[in-house]
Design a protein around this motif. Structure first.
Motif: not given
Length: 181
Positions: A2-6, A46-48, A70-76, A78-84
């Motif tokens: 799940n990746l949000p839009t800009k 993803l990068w933005y 990091l907890k929020w990203f996991k709950g949402w 979001y891609p592991e690459e973003l969290s990393h």
């Protein structure tokens, strides 16, 4: 994944970050990350979004940043690459010791702190980012008293992991930031 839009990421930033400087910093880093995504033929959204949200928990949780995000990203979901990337950008802070394993993480590490140098330079020399000179930014980087809280080693480590020379990195950022005011 799940990746949000800009736009969705911007709404999250506005919800969690009230400080105008922190919002502008997030925009600068997002702009730099999007520029590198284009340069490296990577996913620009993803990068933005990674750049825009990298400090989303900093204002409320500076002493544990980026642990909460990091907890929020996991709950949402979001891609592991973003969290990393967000975790690696904090290398050496608040007990985080994860080195960048991806170009996304390396770029975030390279772009985050140096954005503060550009911002401080612009405050002293109110010229458009696109008119800045590599030698001027490089000179300020070498002056430890200039923007003294900026962690220079993080910038250098990020450039090395990204595989870009510092002077080329600065030139890239001048180009990427040219549209910012």
């Amino acid at each position: 994944m799940n990746l949000p839009t800009k736009e969705e990421a911007q709404a999250l930033l506005e919800k969690y970050v009230q400080d105008e400087y922190q919002r502008y910093h997030a925009l600068m880093v997002a702009t730099a990350m999007e520029g590198y995504a284009e340069l490296l033929n990577k996913d620009k959204n993803l990068w933005y979004v990674t750049g825009l949200l990298h400090d989303i928990d900093f204002e409320k949780y500076p002493d544990v940043h980026p642990a909460e995000s990091l907890k929020w990203f996991k709950g949402w979901n979001y891609p592991e690459e973003l969290s990393h990337a967000v975790e690696a950008h904090a290398y050496g802070y608040n007990g985080f010791e994860v080195l960048p394993q991806t170009k996304l993480a390396a770029a975030l590490m390279a772009c985050d702190e140096i954005s503060g140098i550009f911002y401080a330079y612009k405050k002293l020399n109110p010229i458009p980012y696109g008119d800045m000179k590599v030698s001027s930014i490089n000179k300020r980087l070498k002056e430890k008293s200039f923007a003294a809280k900026i962690e220079r080693d993080t910038i250098y480590r990020g450039c090395e992991a990204l595989g870009v020379r510092l002077d080329q990195h600065i030139a890239n950022l001048i180009e990427f930031f040219a549209g910012l005011t």
